[in-house]
Write a protein that holds these residues in place. Structure first.
Motif, PDB file in Angstrom:
ATOM      1  N   ILE A 102     -34.782  12.146-122.791  1.00 24.65           N
ATOM      2  CA  ILE A 102     -34.994  13.392-122.060  1.00 24.65           C
ATOM      3  C   ILE A 102     -34.558  14.540-122.963  1.00 24.65           C
ATOM      4  O   ILE A 102     -33.468  14.508-123.537  1.00 24.65           O
ATOM      5  N   ASN A 142     -34.456  18.994-123.634  1.00 30.57           N
ATOM      6  CA  ASN A 142     -34.602  20.359-123.121  1.00 30.57           C
ATOM      7  C   ASN A 142     -34.941  21.259-124.303  1.00 30.57           C
ATOM      8  O   ASN A 142     -35.266  20.767-125.379  1.00 30.57           O
ATOM      9  N   ASN A 143     -34.848  22.568-124.147  1.00 27.27           N
ATOM     10  CA  ASN A 143     -35.267  23.475-125.221  1.00 27.27           C
ATOM     11  C   ASN A 143     -34.339  23.457-126.434  1.00 27.27           C
ATOM     12  O   ASN A 143     -34.682  24.005-127.475  1.00 27.27           O
ATOM     13  N   ASP A 166     -35.414  22.918-117.078  1.00 22.28           N
ATOM     14  CA  ASP A 166     -36.700  22.310-117.400  1.00 22.28           C
ATOM     15  C   ASP A 166     -36.498  21.275-118.498  1.00 22.28           C
ATOM     16  O   ASP A 166     -35.826  21.544-119.500  1.00 22.28           O
ATOM     17  N   TYR A 167     -37.100  20.118-118.305  1.00 28.11           N
ATOM     18  CA  TYR A 167     -36.915  19.012-119.242  1.00 28.11           C
ATOM     19  C   TYR A 167     -38.247  18.358-119.566  1.00 28.11           C
ATOM     20  O   TYR A 167     -39.167  18.379-118.761  1.00 28.11           O
ATOM     21  N   ASN A 168     -38.340  17.770-120.762  1.00 21.47           N
ATOM     22  CA  ASN A 168     -39.483  16.964-121.173  1.00 21.47           C
ATOM     23  C   ASN A 168     -39.034  15.515-121.279  1.00 21.47           C
ATOM     24  O   ASN A 168     -37.928  15.235-121.740  1.00 21.47           O
ATOM     25  N   LEU A 169     -39.903  14.615-120.857  1.00 19.67           N
ATOM     26  CA  LEU A 169     -39.631  13.190-120.954  1.00 19.67           C
ATOM     27  C   LEU A 169     -40.472  12.610-122.082  1.00 19.67           C
ATOM     28  O   LEU A 169     -41.663  12.880-122.173  1.00 19.67           O
ATOM     29  N   SER A 170     -39.856  11.821-122.932  1.00 14.93           N
ATOM     30  CA  SER A 170     -40.562  11.195-124.042  1.00 14.93           C
ATOM     31  C   SER A 170     -40.364   9.685-123.952  1.00 14.93           C
ATOM     32  O   SER A 170     -39.236   9.210-123.860  1.00 14.93           O
ATOM     33  N   ASN A 194     -45.041  15.301-125.348  1.00 18.00           N
ATOM     34  CA  ASN A 194     -44.358  16.027-124.279  1.00 18.00           C
ATOM     35  C   ASN A 194     -45.252  17.100-123.723  1.00 18.00           C
ATOM     36  O   ASN A 194     -46.021  17.695-124.360  1.00 18.00           O
TER      37      ASN A 194
END
Length: 79
Positions: free
Chosen positions: A20, A22-23, A60-64, A79
Motif C-alpha cells: 500500500i 501514499n503520495n 488516499d492510497y494506491n494498492l499494488s 496503480n
C-alpha cells in the motif's frame, strides 16, 4: 479491508504480495496474499488488511499487487 486479485499464469504462481502506497511512498511492507480459490495457475488471491494498525492515518492510497511465478518472472500491477 479485503483485497482480492485475480492472478493467471501459464506456469505456477509462487508468490502474490500487496503493498500500500501514499503520495510519499510505501505505507506498508509486503503483505503476503493467500490463494483463496482456484489453482496456482488461475486463481483468486486475497488478504484482509487491518487498516487500524497497518495504515497510520486517513488519506488516499494506491494498492499494488506483485505476482511472481515459479520461474521468478515478476508482474506488478499498475496503480
Amino acid at each position: 479491508m479485503l483485497v482480492n486479485a485475480s492472478v493467471n499464469d501459464s506456469g505456477i504462481v509462487s508468490f502474490v504480495n500487496l503493498t500500500i502506497f501514499n503520495n510519499t511512498g510505501n505505507v506498508t511492507e509486503l503483505i503476503v496474499m493467500s490463494l483463496g480459490s482456484g489453482s496456482t495457475s488461475i486463481g483468486y488471491w486475497n488478504v484482509t488488511v487491518d487498516t487500524s494498525t497497518q495504515i497510520p492515518r486517513d488519506g488516499d492510497y494506491n494498492l499494488s499487487v506483485n505476482a511472481t511465478d515459479s520461474a521468478f518472472n515478476i508482474n506488478i500491477s499498475l496503480n
